[in-house]
Write a protein that holds these residues in place. Sequence first.
Motif, PDB file in Angstrom:
ATOM      1  N   PRO A 108     -28.615 -34.131  52.896  1.00  0.00           N
ATOM      2  CA  PRO A 108     -27.607 -34.031  51.832  1.00  0.00           C
ATOM      3  C   PRO A 108     -26.203 -34.374  52.314  1.00  0.00           C
ATOM      4  N   ILE A 112     -23.826 -37.222  50.799  1.00  0.00           N
ATOM      5  CA  ILE A 112     -22.478 -36.916  50.280  1.00  0.00           C
ATOM      6  C   ILE A 112     -21.438 -37.796  50.956  1.00  0.00           C
ATOM      7  N   SER A 129     -17.433 -29.671  50.083  1.00  0.00           N
ATOM      8  CA  SER A 129     -18.656 -29.026  49.584  1.00  0.00           C
ATOM      9  C   SER A 129     -19.060 -27.853  50.469  1.00  0.00           C
ATOM     10  N   THR A 263     -20.703 -33.055  42.229  1.00  0.00           N
ATOM     11  CA  THR A 263     -22.056 -33.414  42.669  1.00  0.00           C
ATOM     12  C   THR A 263     -22.304 -32.961  44.105  1.00  0.00           C
ATOM     13  N   SER A 267     -25.009 -30.046  45.355  1.00  0.00           N
ATOM     14  CA  SER A 267     -26.021 -30.361  46.370  1.00  0.00           C
ATOM     15  C   SER A 267     -25.958 -29.370  47.529  1.00  0.00           C
ATOM     16  N   GLN A 425     -33.450 -38.630  44.998  1.00  0.00           N
ATOM     17  CA  GLN A 425     -32.569 -38.180  46.068  1.00  0.00           C
ATOM     18  C   GLN A 425     -32.390 -36.665  46.061  1.00  0.00           C
ATOM     19  N   TRP A 426     -32.207 -36.086  44.845  1.00  0.00           N
ATOM     20  CA  TRP A 426     -31.965 -34.644  44.788  1.00  0.00           C
ATOM     21  C   TRP A 426     -33.190 -33.850  45.234  1.00  0.00           C
ATOM     22  N   ILE A 429     -34.141 -33.030  49.208  1.00  0.00           N
ATOM     23  CA  ILE A 429     -33.688 -31.818  49.903  1.00  0.00           C
ATOM     24  C   ILE A 429     -34.868 -30.888  50.142  1.00  0.00           C
TER      25      ILE A 429
END
Length: 647
Positions: A108, A112, A129, A263, A267, A425-426, A429
Motif C-alpha cells: 500500500p 500511495i 496517511s 484515498t 488505504s 489494487q485495494w 492488501i
Amino acid sequence: MTTLTQTNGSASTASEGTSRVHPVDEVLPIAKLATYGFQHVLAFYAGAVLVPIIVASALKLSPEQLIHLINADLFTCGIASIIQAVGIGNIGVRLPLLQGVTFTAVSPMIAIGLAAGGGTEGLLSIYGSVLVAGLFTFAVASHFARLTRFFPPVVTGSVILIIGVALLPVAANDIVVGKGPNAMQDPVLLKNLAYAFGTLALIVGIQRVFTGFMQTVAVLIGLVAGTLVAWALGDAHFGEVANAGWVGYTSPFYFGWPTFSITAILSMMVVMIITMVETTGDVFATGEIVKKRIAPEDIGRAIRADGLATFIGGVLNSFPYTCFAENVGLVRLTQVKSRWVIVAAGVIMIILGSLPKAAAIVAGIPHPVLGGAALAMFAAVAVVGIQTLSKVDFNNHNNIVIVSTSVGLGMLVTAQPFVANAFPQWAQIIFGSGITLGAISAIALNIIFNHVGKVHSPAVAGRPGGTLVTLADVNKMSSAEFAKTFGGLVENTPWVLERAYALRPFADTIALRSAFHDALLTGSAEEQLQLLNSFADLGSEGDAGNVYLLDHSDAGLDNEDLAEVNKLAGAYRKHFGFPLIICAHEVERYERVLASGWSRMANSPTVERSSSLIEIAKIANVRFDKLVANANPIATSHLVQLQERFA
C-alpha cells in the motif's frame, strides 16, 4: 508480611509468604540486559531495514535519502519498543514485544507513493496517511479490545501458526539470496547453504550441550560465529563502514511537511486494522510463552502503543509499527522473558539510529547467516501456535474447518504470492499476504461457525438407532441418563459419575473429559478403594464383555500364556488389596505389562493408590476418545489428517 526485592537479577527474601517477581518484570544485570538486547537487535535488524530499502527503491530515492530512512527507522523502532515494553499509563502492553515496521504496509505504501508521483512527493503522501492512521489506531484501540471474545484459541492458535510458517520463506530467501531452482549446483548457493546450516547447527548444538546463560544467547553466538567465518572466507564485507558517518540524527519532517490524500488515508487505515489482528496474535503468543493471561485491556494497551508509535513514525520519517513476530520466536527459543531486555534492545536501536557507522557494521552480517538463525526463530513461532491449538476442542468439527481452511489459505498466498495480482489494487492488501488472509479467514470463519445462527454442538456419543448425543444434550441430561451414557468410562462407579455430573454445564468436550479427572480426585479413601476394586483382575476369566479385559486385548493378553499374568495379578492384590490397573493403550505389549506391574510392587500403598488413580484417568481418556470418535467419524478423520500434517 513477606516481600521479595529484585535488584540486578538477585532476589532477597524478607520474611514468610514470599511474593516473587514475575519473569516478565525481572530486571537482569546490566551485562545480561545488554547481551540479550543485542541478540534481539541482530535477529531483528534485517527485517527492520528491509521495508525502507524496498520503499526507497520503488520511489527512486537517492542513496542519501535511503540512509536517512534506515537511521530514522532504527531510531523510531527503539522508541516504539520502549513504549510497548515499559508502558505509559494505558499505553503499552508491558511484555517482551519488540516493535518494527509492518510488512503489511509495504505494497500500500508503494502504491500511495507512486500515485503521488514518486520521489520525495510520494514519501510525503505516505507520511500524511501514516500520521492519520496512527491517530485512528490509537482512537479505536479500546473498541477493538472488546472484540477479544472473537479471538478464542482456535483463532489465535491458527494466526500464530500461520505467522510462524509464513515467515519461513523469508528465512529461506535470505539463505538462497535470489538463487533460483535451476541453480542447485551453483557453488555460491552451496556455500550459502553451508553458512545457513552451520549457523543453525551451532545454535541447536549450544542449546543441546549448554544450559543457563550460554543456552539463552545461542542465537547471538550463532550469528557472530557465522559472520566471522564468512568474513575469514571473504564473504562478509564491511566496506560501507568507512563511508558511514560517526554521528547522525533524524529530525522531524526531514523531507518536508506531509500531504494528505483521502484515498491514501483510507488505504493506510485498512492496513492498520489488519495490523491490529497481527498484534493481537503476537500478544497472545507472547502471553503463552511468558505464562501471563492476556485480558482485553492488554490488547487495548498494545494497540494504543502501535498507534502512538505509528504517529511518531510519521513525524520522524518512518512507517507504521506493529509487534515483530520474529522476536516473539526469539523469546520462545531463549526463554528469556524479561521485558527490560526489550528496553535494552530499544536503547541499542536508538544508538544505532544515531551512529551510522555502527549500523553499517551490523548491516555486514551475511544474509545466509541471518537466514539460518531465522529458521529456528520463525519455526519457534509456529510451535507456539501449535501449543495454543492444543487447547482447542477438535471433537467439534467447526474448529477443524476453521483451522484447516485458514492455514490452507495462508499457505496458498505464501507459496504462490502472485495470486494477489488477480485482484483489484485495494484487495491486494489482503490477498498479498498469507498472514493477513489467514488471519482474516480464521476470524471470519470463527464468527460464522461459532457465533452466527444456530451453533452446532459436537456429538459425544451415539444412541441406539443411530441418533447422536451432542454436548447440548449432555448439558440437559438427568443424572440417570448421564450415568447410562458415560458409566463405561469409569466402570459405572456411582460416586464418580455423580460428581462429574455436578460440574455441568460443559463448555466443550475438553471440559467434559476434565470433569471425570476432577471427580476422581475428590473421592474419599473408601470411595477410591471402591473404584479400584470395580476393575477386574488382569488375566481373569470373568465376564467376556468386561470393558477392562477388552482394553487389555490390545496388549496381547488374550493370545499369550497367562500364567505369568495371573501370578503378577495375584501377588499384587495380596500385597495392596486391590487389582493391578494398567492402561493398555500406553504399554501396548504383554512384556511391558509384566515389567510395569512387577516394578510397581515396590511402591508404598499410598503411592500405588495414587498411581492406580492416574491409570484410571488414562483409561477413561482412551475410552472417551473412542466414544467421541465413533460419534464423529468424519471429524475424527479430518483431525487425524491435521495431526499428520503437523506431526
